[in-house]
Design a protein around this motif. Structure first.
Motif, mmCIF file in Angstrom:
data_model
loop_
_atom_site.group_PDB
_atom_site.id
_atom_site.type_symbol
_atom_site.label_atom_id
_atom_site.label_comp_id
_atom_site.label_asym_id
_atom_site.label_seq_id
_atom_site.Cartn_x
_atom_site.Cartn_y
_atom_site.Cartn_z
ATOM 1 N N ARG A 182 0.279 -8.405 -0.634
ATOM 2 C CA ARG A 182 0.064 -6.962 -0.792
ATOM 3 C C ARG A 182 1.020 -6.236 0.150
ATOM 4 N NH1 ARG A 182 -4.266 -5.116 -3.657
ATOM 5 N NH2 ARG A 182 -5.675 -6.722 -4.424
ATOM 6 N N THR A 184 2.310 -3.132 2.342
ATOM 7 C CA THR A 184 1.799 -1.988 3.100
ATOM 8 C C THR A 184 2.928 -0.999 3.386
ATOM 9 O OG1 THR A 184 2.274 -3.016 5.243
ATOM 10 C CG2 THR A 184 0.103 -3.486 4.228
ATOM 11 N N TRP A 209 1.682 8.565 0.486
ATOM 12 C CA TRP A 209 1.247 7.206 0.819
ATOM 13 C C TRP A 209 1.871 6.751 2.140
ATOM 14 C CZ3 TRP A 209 3.833 2.247 0.469
ATOM 15 C CH2 TRP A 209 2.979 1.140 0.482
ATOM 16 N N ALA A 213 0.327 6.788 6.750
ATOM 17 C CA ALA A 213 0.527 5.760 7.778
ATOM 18 C C ALA A 213 1.462 6.257 8.871
ATOM 19 C CB ALA A 213 1.091 4.492 7.137
ATOM 20 N N ARG A 261 -1.298 -1.929 -0.496
ATOM 21 C CA ARG A 261 -2.462 -1.778 0.374
ATOM 22 C C ARG A 261 -2.144 -0.682 1.378
ATOM 23 N NH1 ARG A 261 -4.101 -6.925 3.397
ATOM 24 N NH2 ARG A 261 -5.150 -7.442 1.426
ATOM 25 N N PRO A 262 -2.854 0.452 1.335
ATOM 26 C CA PRO A 262 -3.926 0.798 0.394
ATOM 27 C C PRO A 262 -3.385 1.037 -1.014
ATOM 28 C CG PRO A 262 -3.346 2.695 1.717
ATOM 29 C CD PRO A 262 -2.582 1.531 2.300
ATOM 30 N N GLY A 263 -4.287 0.904 -1.995
ATOM 31 C CA GLY A 263 -3.882 1.070 -3.381
ATOM 32 C C GLY A 263 -3.411 2.484 -3.685
ATOM 33 N N LEU A 264 -2.560 2.585 -4.683
ATOM 34 C CA LEU A 264 -1.980 3.871 -5.069
ATOM 35 C C LEU A 264 -1.969 3.951 -6.595
ATOM 36 C CD1 LEU A 264 -0.644 6.382 -3.808
ATOM 37 C CD2 LEU A 264 1.558 5.203 -3.968
ATOM 38 N N TRP A 265 -2.223 5.155 -7.106
ATOM 39 C CA TRP A 265 -2.353 5.334 -8.558
ATOM 40 C C TRP A 265 -1.521 6.508 -9.032
ATOM 41 C CZ3 TRP A 265 -5.445 1.842 -11.199
ATOM 42 C CH2 TRP A 265 -6.244 1.019 -10.385
#
Length: 293
Positions: A182, A184, A209, A213, A261-265
């Protein structure tokens, strides 16, 4: 100057075909004086006799023959035009103008168009490659019937926007980078990136996204043609973030695809004008609805 009425021309044709004013009146369900009036109006308009009566038989004059030839073509064209319009109103035929991104056109539309062709072969869908903003603007002005647009969008007066799909955004990377299971923001932000430009919704989602972070990486290249981006990834020029649209296609083996990670859509919506739509447009919307996710 009064134009020649199609009704008058139809009367002339029926009289010539049947050879009788009385028979023409019965077939057209008109009173005999009305039939005579139609012919009189035509003769007054052209300035010459169109029919002669000989031994009880009605025949066209030379001038009448010329007008009859034209009248038959005009009436046939009018009947054909009415039939075509009625078929379009019934949803049997029609043209639908649809705007979408190259990704949606390549990976989502084909199955919808295949189903539409099977069920409604008379409907012609004209597809244009457009950004979400361009699609919304053209739907609003009436030069586009349907737009597939990235969400969210600012409400546009006169345009109905319906949520349609929610597809995962994935990392596409050179396979020889040996990426983790995954990806990041911290891992990806240290590497060369090929991203969509800042005018797109995908760019804004991607930037958010990274920003969550505390990262603000700059892209090595900004490009809005997904297949070209993947070609550059395969060449090892950088990594990208793109939605996985529809069924996951087989990738070039030089490319690795990883979830985030984290998921994104990436959310897509269907834009069309408010109010009742034409039947052909409705059939296209029904085909798209089957791809809802």
């Amino acid at each position: 100057m009064r134009e020649i009425s199609l009704d008058r021309l139809r009367t002339l044709v029926v009289i010539a075909d049947l050879g009788s004013f009385a028979e023409a009146a019965r077939q057209l369900n008109l009173a005999p004086p009305t039939i005579s009036l139609h012919v009189a109006e035509l003769e007054a308009r052209v300035g010459a006799a169109l029919l002669t009566r000989t031994r009880g038989q009605v025949r066209p004059t030379v001038v009448g023959e010329t007008l009859l030839a034209r009248a038959r073509r005009l009436l046939a064209d009018a009947d054909q035009a009415l039939d075509e319009v009625q078929r379009q109103v019934a949803g049997l035929t029609g043209r639908v103008r649809l705007g979408a991104s190259t990704g949606a056109i390549a990976h989502l539309l084909p199955s919808a168009l295949a189903a539409l062709r099977s069920e409604h072969p008379g409907i012609d869908v004209q597809v244009q490659v457009l950004t979400s903003q361009a699609s919304l603007a053209r739907v609003r002005e009436g030069s586009l019937d349907i737009g597939l647009v990235a969400l969210p969008q600012v409400a546009v007066k006169g345009v109905k926007l319906t949520p349609w799909r929610r597809d995962p955004i994935m990392a596409y990377l050179p396979a020889d980078w040996q990426p983790p299971a995954r990806v990041t923001p911290a891992w990806l932000g240290q590497r060369a990136l090929i991203l969509n430009d800042s005018s797109t919704q995908l760019s804004r989602v991607t930037s958010d996204w990274f920003a969550a972070a505390g990262l603000y990486p700059e892209a090595r290249i900004e490009l809005n043609y997904n297949d070209a981006i993947k070609s550059l990834v395969a060449a090892g020029y950088g990594a990208t973030l793109l939605p996985q649209e529809g069924e996951a296609p087989e990738l070039d083996r030089r490319i690795a695809r990883r979830p985030l990670r984290p998921g994104l859509w990436r959310a897509l919506g269907i834009a069309c004008r408010e109010g009742e739509v034409e039947r052909a447009t409705g059939h296209v919307l029904e085909a798209l609805e089957r791809l809802r996710q």
